[in-house]
Design an enzyme around this catalytic site. Structure first.
Site, PDB file in Angstrom:
ATOM      1  N   HIS A  74       0.866  -1.182   0.000  1.00  0.00           N
ATOM      2  CA  HIS A  74       0.000   0.000   0.000  1.00  0.00           C
ATOM      3  C   HIS A  74       0.902   1.232   0.000  1.00  0.00           C
ATOM      4  O   HIS A  74       1.519   1.541   1.015  1.00  0.00           O
ATOM      5  CB  HIS A  74      -0.907  -0.006   1.231  1.00  0.00           C
ATOM      6  CG  HIS A  74      -1.787   1.198   1.291  1.00  0.00           C
ATOM      7  ND1 HIS A  74      -2.919   1.321   0.520  1.00  0.00           N
ATOM      8  CD2 HIS A  74      -1.690   2.357   1.991  1.00  0.00           C
ATOM      9  CE1 HIS A  74      -3.482   2.491   0.759  1.00  0.00           C
ATOM     10  NE2 HIS A  74      -2.747   3.146   1.640  1.00  0.00           N
TER      11      HIS A  74
ATOM     12  N   ASP B 274      -7.815   1.803   2.114  1.00  0.00           N
ATOM     13  CA  ASP B 274      -7.394   2.740   3.163  1.00  0.00           C
ATOM     14  C   ASP B 274      -8.162   4.049   3.163  1.00  0.00           C
ATOM     15  O   ASP B 274      -7.860   4.924   3.957  1.00  0.00           O
ATOM     16  CB  ASP B 274      -5.890   3.024   2.987  1.00  0.00           C
ATOM     17  CG  ASP B 274      -5.267   3.651   4.224  1.00  0.00           C
ATOM     18  OD1 ASP B 274      -5.726   3.322   5.339  1.00  0.00           O
ATOM     19  OD2 ASP B 274      -4.338   4.458   4.085  1.00  0.00           O
TER      20      ASP B 274
ATOM     21  N   HIS C  48      -6.018   9.822  -0.976  1.00  0.00           N
ATOM     22  CA  HIS C  48      -6.627   9.786   0.366  1.00  0.00           C
ATOM     23  C   HIS C  48      -5.753  10.306   1.512  1.00  0.00           C
ATOM     24  O   HIS C  48      -6.113  10.120   2.682  1.00  0.00           O
ATOM     25  CB  HIS C  48      -7.167   8.385   0.674  1.00  0.00           C
ATOM     26  CG  HIS C  48      -6.132   7.311   0.810  1.00  0.00           C
ATOM     27  ND1 HIS C  48      -5.913   6.375  -0.163  1.00  0.00           N
ATOM     28  CD2 HIS C  48      -5.263   7.027   1.792  1.00  0.00           C
ATOM     29  CE1 HIS C  48      -4.957   5.550   0.217  1.00  0.00           C
ATOM     30  NE2 HIS C  48      -4.543   5.923   1.414  1.00  0.00           N
TER      31      HIS C  48
HETATM   32 ZN   LIG Z   1      -3.152   4.953   2.622  1.00  0.00          ZN
END
Ligand SMILES: [Zn+2]
Length: 983
Positions: free
Chosen positions: A274, A386, A591
């Site tokens: 990620h 996420d 994000h």
């Molecule tokens: Zn993230």
């Protein structure tokens, strides 16, 4: 022969951990030889340079050829955020074992991905392996050796691009730090070179370490009532008693060969990293983090034939394509083989709540278009592990863009309630459903330990009807992704008694199996996936929210006008400029950028980027004429503002304290305002954990009185109320325009607070249990009460451009031009609507939002359609030059409510016009279509492709040239001109 078998598991495990740490790990690399290290500190501004420059292959004009100077063990090597290139030269001695270069740039044994990193290159500029805290080696001989590194005489030269990214995450707890920008000269340097040497790698020691980990980690999860527990415990002890690596492994063979139970949980383990597109590092560093991670992944895929790696974000692939074409070609080969799986199909893993509807469509259309062009395929799973909550528009958006599945994990972070499912059918505001999974390991960066597997299996809440779940493993954020230790563990847990079964394969195989197993039994969750955490991200770094909202509004206007100019005047449509503008907007919806949770560096650059973008978009507006706004398909001239606060429809009185005493709808005589209307409310905002992220519930219990004197005066713009508090200054200007039932408020703030929160309080005399908030292509209803834990947990929520509350005979809307955070609560006599304007968290940016800000609101008496129209008005950019535009598509509404939300030319550059239309009230609508030019109309999916002729299970809107829309249904219409090419 043994006498009494005395087995104490805590003692055995303590012994195991010490043996692993102190006796076995040092044996993994037998020291062979030293290497020579010289280093070049990147000159100029210290910002990264291309490898060709550092390697002396192409030195740009005006820069010197890099001069490499000796670097000794123990030396510091760069300032924070600096880059230093190491040149490592050595001679590989004869060895029966594989020889590896072992490098320690000053790693910590924590915060993998949160501090320094390196990327090793061959002298010809090809990256061969990245270096990270738990991945600090480059193999030079034997299976999996980096190709092309070793010369025939056993000598080698490697260059390592070492990045001194400072440790920000490991500071416990988060503290204010200036390291979110480059430090000035003279600051201490954060990292020392700890090791650089050649070692002989022992595969047997490596295997024994993994055997011991697997069996030792298994023990705490076994029951002492079962023989398995005692067998494993005894085997571990025998392994620790053994006098050779060979004997120790032999002692464990039998217990590690016992197969899993027939009904054991099945986990699909997918390699993953990620990588936040910006966060505790600037965007430029993400480009390098992605390249490093992919270099490691490619090396690992070469040595493990089973691993499958999933990677999202077209933007991240595009960065590698630009920066490292050779690396990208290797990625492309692995994609073709199914070993690297592009997932998600979006441009970035965006915030999933705040972007407007068309933005989410474009996240998907630009992302899927890139994937199709680069790799020739299309992902069927939305991949947003996420993001901070997921709006109820997603199921329809995803399904109408060709997705079958949805993946997230974040809702496991809830601070109040536990989400009841891990695998379920998620139903959106319109009724569309999508098969959705939350990996029950509660992480998207697993290390494949027995503890994680056991947690996933016990935590999994849908066991009664499903035996499958996903495990995403690998260090994220530049930690290098999966490593060989994780893979070795995954293989040991493939089929092992006492653990779930672990299978290395792709996420789409998991989804297909899980969906088939559940059939029509999948439990249903209806509405948004509200994240009970990180509520402050709706407000922190308000310039991100304003930049995003204004860019979306300008793009709507520019695309509409450019399409009209192309159709009517044959003007060129600025495809390339618009693609570029969209790429910028989409990247900044990432994000941690739009939510305001990045370091100062990221947000400073983003503010500059938004300002440049606005200029570029304004330059694209075609046409001439008087100033005005394009609202829907209508040009609205700017109208004079009345300072007297009575326009014959509404009447307002402002008291000497600046509060609206009376707000009367003169048409009905109804009083709208309750006491306190128009007050700015300041709160002490001292978060418990995640400063920029969290708006904790105690904050709204901690009001701070504003004590400065209040000045109320009539100005040309209206009635202005000015006050100061500490170093901050606040002005609220009330105004009305002729012919509207709207009271307009302009709030100007010079914000010099730290750890405070600012809300605008708009209490109205409306009695209701629910408020309706605009979301993408519709609205979401939420309670105004706190009856249940889940109701209470939504004490701060997202609203797009408007909130509406109503009782029979009276509706009041509040519209905004740039806020997202909001709360609506019951007060005596009615309902208080409180948009959130500003915060001032200290981490990760200590100066968050310091400075001047302007917000515009309007409060209107009317229904939801009138509220929506007011939001269109308030958000439409005022343009210097605007000609009248006859609509390219008008709806002749026969029943219900629907709008043309967006007009553009088709992505395929055919010249066709695309119109995005949707129902707005949550009911049904029928309408005739009136194109403003000679056109045939067809319906497409969100990506402008023809609807499938068979097997399409979503409602189709276009029938016999008319529109039939269900609740919040979106229809994408293609208007083909007779002259434009056939689609
Ligand atoms: Zn993230």
């Amino acid at each position: 022969m043994f006498g009494l078998v005395h087995l104490n598991s805590s003692t055995v495990l303590a012994r195991l951990h010490r043996v692993v740490r102190e006796r076995l790990r040092p044996l993994l690399h037998e020291p062979l030889a030293d290497v020579s290290v010289t280093a070049w500190r990147v000159d100029g501004d210290g910002e990264p340079v291309p490898a060709a420059h550092a390697l002396g292959l192409e030195v740009p004009a005006g820069r010197d050829k890099p001069a490499y100077l000796p670097l000794a063990i123990g030396d510091t090597w760069a300032p924070a955020w600096g880059t230093t290139w190491l040149r490592i030269e050595g001679q590989v001695p004869e060895s029966a074992l594989p020889v590896e270069l072992v490098l320690d740039l000053g790693w910590f044994d924590h915060s993998v991905g949160g501090h320094c990193e390196g990327l090793a290159y061959r002298p010809d500029g090809v990256p061969v392996k990245a270096l990270h805290p738990r991945n600090g080696w480059v193999r030079l001989t034997g299976p999996g050796a980096a190709p092309g590194v070793l010369a025939a005489d056993g000598s080698f030269t490697l260059y390592v691009e070492a990045a001194a990214n400072p440790l920000l995450l490991g500071l416990p707890p988060f503290v204010e730090t200036a390291l979110g920008e480059k430090p000035g000269p003279g600051e201490p340097e954060p990292y020392r070179l700890v090791a650089a040497r050649l070692g002989a790698f022992s595969p047997d020691v490596f295997a024994l370490l993994r055997d011991l980990e697997a069996s030792g980690d298994l023990l705490p999860h076994l029951s002492a009532d079962e023989p398995r527990y005692w067998r494993v415990l005894r085997a571990v002890e025998a392994a620790l008693d053994a006098t050779s690596v060979h004997d120790a492994r032999a002692a464990l063979i039998e217990v590690l060969a016992q197969p899993a139970h027939a009904s054991a949980h099945r986990m699909t383990a997918v390699g993953h990293a990620h990588i936040d597109s910006a966060w505790l590092w600037p965007l430029r560093e993400t480009r390098r983090k992605v390249a490093r991670t992919l270099t490691n992944v490619l090396a690992l895929l070469d040595t493990d034939p089973e691993m499958v790696y999933a990677m999202s974000s077209a933007q991240q692939f595009a960065w590698v394509q630009q920066d490292h074409p050779e690396l990208f070609e290797r990625v492309r080969d692995r994609v073709a083989q199914g070993r690297i799986v592009p997932v998600g199909g979006m441009w970035v893993e965006s915030d999933a709540v705040m972007p407007g509807g068309e933005s989410l469509v474009r996240q998907i259309s630009y992302g899927k278009r890139y994937f199709a062009e680069a790799f020739g395929g299309e992902s069927e799973v939305v991949w947003l592990p996420d993001s901070f909550g997921y709006s109820g528009a997603w199921p329809q958006l995803a399904r109408r863009a060709g997705y079958r599945w949805f993946l997230t994990q974040k809702i496991s972070w809830n601070d109040t309630t536990v989400f009841p499912h891990h695998t379920f059918a998620w139903e959106g505001i319109d009724g569309t459903r999508i098969f959705t999974h939350f990996p029950p390991a509660d992480t998207y960066a697993a290390e494949v330990t027995a503890a994680e597997l056991r947690h996933a299996a016990t935590n999994f809440r849908d066991k009664a009807i499903s035996s499958h779940s996903l495990l995403l493993f690998g260090y994220g954020d530049g930690g290098g992704g999966p490593n060989r230790e994780m893979l070795a563990r995954a293989h040991r847990f493939h089929d092992l008694e006492g653990a779930p079964r672990v299978e290395l394969r792709g996420p789409e195989e998991f989804f297909a199996d899980a969906e088939a197993e559940m059939g029509d039994q999948a439990p249903v969750w209806v509405g948004e996936l509200y994240l009970e955490l990180h509520r402050g991200t709706l407000t922190s770094q308000i310039a991100m929210k304003q930049g995003n909202r204004r860019a979306e509004a300008l793009l709507r206007t520019v695309e509409h006008l450019a399409a009209a100019a192309a159709v009517r005047d044959g003007a060129d449509y600025p495809y390339a400029e618009l693609d570029d503008a969209w790429h910028t907007v989409l990247l900044h919806q990432f994000h941690d950028i739009l939510p305001g949770s990045s370091i100062s560096w990221v947000h400073r650059e983003a503010r500059e980027t938004y300002a440049r973008l606005e200029e570029r978009l304004r330059a694209l507006v075609p046409g001439t004429g008087a100033p005005g706004r394009l609202v829907g398909s209508q040009v609205v001239r700017d109208r004079p503002v009345l300072p007297t606060l009575d326009n014959g429809i509404l009447h307002a009185d402002v008291g000497p304290d600046g509060i609206v005493r009376q707000l009367t709808d003169l048409r009905t005589g109804r009083e709208l305002a309750l006491p306190g209307f128009g007050a700015l409310c300041l709160f002490r905002d001292e978060p418990v954990r995640w400063d920029a992220w969290d708006l904790d519930r105690h904050v709204l219990r901690s009001p701070v009185p504003m004590t400065g004197p209040v000045i109320v005066e009539a100005t040309g713009a209206g009635v202005a109320v000015t006050r100061r508090h500490g170093g901050s200054a606040f002005t609220v200007t009330y105004a009305m325009r002729p012919g509207t039932a709207r009271l307009e408020l302009t709030v100007e703030v010079d914000w010099q607070e730290r750890e405070h929160l600012l809300k605008l309080s708009l209490p109205v005399a409306v009695h209701t249990m629910r408020a309706r908030y605009e979301t993408q292509y519709g609205a979401i209803e939420r309670p105004t009460h706190e009856n249940t834990l889940a109701d209470e947990a939504q004490y701060e929520v997202c609203s797009h451009r408007w909130v509406h509350v109503a009782e029979p005979g009276l509706g009041v809307g509040v519209v905004n031009d740039s806020t997202y955070g909001c709360d609506v609560r019951r007060v005596p006599g009615g309902t208080d609507i409180r948009p959130t304007l500003l915060r001032a968290p200290r981490f990760p940016d200590p100066d968050t939002d310091r400075g001047r800000h302007t917000f515009r609101f309007a409060v209107l008496a009317g229904d939801e359609s009138e509220t929506r129209a007011a939001a269109d008005d308030l958000n439409a950019p005022l343009l210097d030059a605007l000609a009248d535009v006859a609509p390219l598509l008008a709806l002749d509404l026969e029943s219900g409510a629907a709008v043309v939300d967006w007009i553009k030319l088709a992505d395929d550059r055919s010249g066709d016009v695309i119109a995005r239309v949707h129902e707005t009230l949550g009911g049904s609508a029928t309408a005739g279509l009136r194109p403003g030019f000679d056109a045939t109309v067809t319906e497409t999916d969100l990506l402008e492709r023809p609807l499938p002729t068979t097997g399409y299970d979503l409602p189709i809107a276009l029938r016999d040239g008319r529109l039939f829309l269900g609740p919040y249904q979106i229809a994408t219409l293609r208007l083909t001109r007779p002259s434009s090419k056939e689609y």
